[in-house]
Scaffold this motif. Structure first.
Motif, mmCIF file in Angstrom:
data_model
loop_
_atom_site.group_PDB
_atom_site.id
_atom_site.type_symbol
_atom_site.label_atom_id
_atom_site.label_comp_id
_atom_site.label_asym_id
_atom_site.label_seq_id
_atom_site.Cartn_x
_atom_site.Cartn_y
_atom_site.Cartn_z
ATOM 1 N N HIS A 17 0.842 -1.185 0.000
ATOM 2 C CA HIS A 17 0.000 0.000 0.000
ATOM 3 C C HIS A 17 0.880 1.238 0.000
ATOM 4 C CE1 HIS A 17 0.924 -0.682 4.261
ATOM 5 N NE2 HIS A 17 0.726 0.610 4.438
ATOM 6 N N ASN A 18 0.262 2.408 -0.172
ATOM 7 C CA ASN A 18 1.027 3.650 -0.137
ATOM 8 C C ASN A 18 0.377 4.631 0.821
ATOM 9 O OD1 ASN A 18 -0.864 5.460 -1.513
ATOM 10 N ND2 ASN A 18 -0.411 4.253 -3.344
ATOM 11 N N HIS A 19 1.042 5.739 1.001
ATOM 12 C CA HIS A 19 0.567 6.771 1.926
ATOM 13 C C HIS A 19 0.410 8.109 1.215
ATOM 14 C CE1 HIS A 19 0.666 4.374 5.586
ATOM 15 N NE2 HIS A 19 1.551 3.677 4.909
ATOM 16 N N ALA A 20 0.001 8.055 -0.043
ATOM 17 C CA ALA A 20 -0.162 9.273 -0.832
ATOM 18 C C ALA A 20 -1.179 10.228 -0.215
ATOM 19 C CB ALA A 20 -0.575 8.919 -2.258
ATOM 20 N N ASP A 21 -2.189 9.678 0.464
ATOM 21 C CA ASP A 21 -3.239 10.529 1.013
ATOM 22 C C ASP A 21 -3.145 10.752 2.521
ATOM 23 O OD1 ASP A 21 -3.868 7.932 1.686
ATOM 24 O OD2 ASP A 21 -6.016 8.173 1.371
ATOM 25 N N ARG A 22 -2.145 10.132 3.168
ATOM 26 C CA ARG A 22 -2.020 10.302 4.615
ATOM 27 C C ARG A 22 -0.658 9.819 5.085
ATOM 28 N NH1 ARG A 22 -3.079 5.466 3.668
ATOM 29 N NH2 ARG A 22 -3.240 3.748 5.114
ATOM 30 N N SER A 23 -0.069 10.559 5.975
ATOM 31 C CA SER A 23 1.138 10.097 6.659
ATOM 32 C C SER A 23 0.691 9.272 7.858
ATOM 33 C CB SER A 23 1.969 11.275 7.132
ATOM 34 O OG SER A 23 2.423 12.022 6.022
ATOM 35 N N ALA A 24 1.616 8.466 8.391
ATOM 36 C CA ALA A 24 1.266 7.631 9.540
ATOM 37 C C ALA A 24 2.504 7.366 10.382
ATOM 38 C CB ALA A 24 0.656 6.318 9.078
ATOM 39 N N LEU A 25 2.268 6.978 11.619
ATOM 40 C CA LEU A 25 3.297 6.463 12.516
ATOM 41 C C LEU A 25 2.889 5.052 12.899
ATOM 42 C CD1 LEU A 25 3.800 9.532 14.882
ATOM 43 C CD2 LEU A 25 5.284 8.802 13.001
ATOM 44 N N ILE A 26 3.822 4.114 12.815
ATOM 45 C CA ILE A 26 3.564 2.729 13.187
ATOM 46 C C ILE A 26 4.479 2.372 14.346
ATOM 47 C CG2 ILE A 26 3.538 0.312 12.441
ATOM 48 C CD1 ILE A 26 1.551 2.075 10.939
ATOM 49 N N VAL A 27 3.895 1.966 15.446
ATOM 50 C CA VAL A 27 4.652 1.541 16.617
ATOM 51 C C VAL A 27 4.644 0.025 16.650
ATOM 52 C CG1 VAL A 27 4.813 1.603 19.132
ATOM 53 C CG2 VAL A 27 3.973 3.600 17.884
ATOM 54 N N THR A 28 5.835 -0.576 16.695
ATOM 55 C CA THR A 28 5.923 -2.024 16.904
ATOM 56 C C THR A 28 5.866 -2.234 18.409
ATOM 57 O OG1 THR A 28 7.293 -2.248 14.926
ATOM 58 C CG2 THR A 28 7.278 -4.115 16.448
ATOM 59 N N VAL A 29 4.757 -2.783 18.869
ATOM 60 C CA VAL A 29 4.524 -2.975 20.295
ATOM 61 C C VAL A 29 5.184 -4.259 20.780
ATOM 62 C CG1 VAL A 29 2.740 -3.307 22.065
ATOM 63 C CG2 VAL A 29 2.366 -1.695 20.184
ATOM 64 N N LYS A 30 5.045 -5.328 19.975
ATOM 65 C CA LYS A 30 5.545 -6.642 20.380
ATOM 66 C C LYS A 30 6.065 -7.378 19.159
ATOM 67 C CE LYS A 30 3.751 -11.037 22.001
ATOM 68 N NZ LYS A 30 2.506 -11.753 22.299
ATOM 69 N N GLY A 31 7.251 -7.972 19.294
ATOM 70 C CA GLY A 31 7.794 -8.806 18.225
ATOM 71 C C GLY A 31 8.728 -8.067 17.285
ATOM 72 N N GLU A 32 8.957 -8.699 16.136
ATOM 73 C CA GLU A 32 9.854 -8.169 15.110
ATOM 74 C C GLU A 32 9.252 -8.480 13.755
ATOM 75 O OE1 GLU A 32 14.308 -8.400 15.543
ATOM 76 O OE2 GLU A 32 14.004 -9.829 13.904
ATOM 77 N N ILE A 33 9.257 -7.499 12.859
ATOM 78 C CA ILE A 33 8.631 -7.642 11.550
ATOM 79 C C ILE A 33 9.518 -6.968 10.498
ATOM 80 C CG2 ILE A 33 7.227 -5.547 11.800
ATOM 81 C CD1 ILE A 33 4.905 -7.236 10.483
ATOM 82 N N MET A 34 9.438 -7.446 9.268
ATOM 83 C CA MET A 34 10.223 -6.882 8.166
ATOM 84 C C MET A 34 9.353 -5.947 7.347
ATOM 85 S SD MET A 34 13.150 -8.313 8.591
ATOM 86 C CE MET A 34 14.050 -8.054 7.096
ATOM 87 N N GLU A 35 9.902 -4.783 7.020
ATOM 88 C CA GLU A 35 9.228 -3.833 6.143
ATOM 89 C C GLU A 35 9.976 -3.806 4.815
ATOM 90 O OE1 GLU A 35 8.112 0.903 5.711
ATOM 91 O OE2 GLU A 35 9.367 0.259 7.387
ATOM 92 N N TYR A 36 9.236 -3.916 3.724
ATOM 93 C CA TYR A 36 9.796 -3.848 2.370
ATOM 94 C C TYR A 36 9.260 -2.571 1.740
ATOM 95 C CZ TYR A 36 10.770 -8.725 3.342
ATOM 96 O OH TYR A 36 11.212 -9.889 3.917
ATOM 97 N N ALA A 37 10.125 -1.548 1.626
ATOM 98 C CA ALA A 37 9.703 -0.215 1.193
ATOM 99 C C ALA A 37 10.270 0.149 -0.171
ATOM 100 C CB ALA A 37 10.142 0.823 2.228
ATOM 101 N N SER A 38 9.490 0.929 -0.910
ATOM 102 C CA SER A 38 9.916 1.380 -2.235
ATOM 103 C C SER A 38 11.110 2.326 -2.151
ATOM 104 C CB SER A 38 8.757 2.084 -2.937
ATOM 105 O OG SER A 38 8.347 3.222 -2.189
ATOM 106 N N THR A 39 11.357 2.894 -0.993
ATOM 107 C CA THR A 39 12.439 3.857 -0.819
ATOM 108 C C THR A 39 13.724 3.219 -0.289
ATOM 109 O OG1 THR A 39 11.543 4.360 1.364
ATOM 110 C CG2 THR A 39 10.865 5.796 -0.442
ATOM 111 N N CYS A 40 13.732 1.885 -0.089
ATOM 112 C CA CYS A 40 14.912 1.191 0.455
ATOM 113 C C CYS A 40 15.249 -0.030 -0.391
ATOM 114 C CB CYS A 40 14.664 0.739 1.891
ATOM 115 S SG CYS A 40 14.448 2.103 3.035
ATOM 116 N N ALA A 41 16.525 -0.240 -0.636
ATOM 117 C CA ALA A 41 16.968 -1.390 -1.426
ATOM 118 C C ALA A 41 16.906 -2.699 -0.636
ATOM 119 C CB ALA A 41 18.391 -1.161 -1.923
ATOM 120 N N ALA A 42 17.022 -2.603 0.681
ATOM 121 C CA ALA A 42 17.010 -3.797 1.534
ATOM 122 C C ALA A 42 15.850 -3.711 2.515
ATOM 123 C CB ALA A 42 18.329 -3.897 2.299
ATOM 124 N N PRO A 43 15.348 -4.866 2.976
ATOM 125 C CA PRO A 43 14.272 -4.841 3.973
ATOM 126 C C PRO A 43 14.733 -4.167 5.266
ATOM 127 C CG PRO A 43 14.624 -7.060 3.112
ATOM 128 C CD PRO A 43 15.741 -6.212 2.601
#
Length: 86
Positions: A17-43
């Protein structure tokens, strides 16, 4: 302001998904997750206690590669097309 709680099960994803219409903050409360972003070459590894900024230029998806559920809190301002003040 909208706040959503997401539980991402092992092997689960938050779809592309994208954030063209809204910015956001995501808090990782518990655990570990990988983000794959269009602005980064690596996860990007997102760990408990971290806050990720999701800006209008961001398109991305997330995947839980661990064996435990991951808990996220998503904070954004939902664009309301009926609101003439936005």
């Amino acid at each position: 302001m909208r706040v959503r709680r997401l539980i991402v099960e092992p092997g689960g994803i938050v779809p592309w998904h994208n954030h063209a219409d809204r910015s956001a903050l995501i808090v990782t409360v518990k655990g570990e997750i990988m983000e794959y972003a269009s602005t980064c070459a690596a996860p990007i590894v997102r760990s408990a206690g971290e806050v990720a900024r999701e800006l209008p230029a961001t398109s991305h998806w997330w995947k839980n590669l661990s064996t435990e559920p991951v808990e996220l809190l998503s904070f954004d301002i939902l664009h309301d097309s009926a609101d003439t003040n936005m």
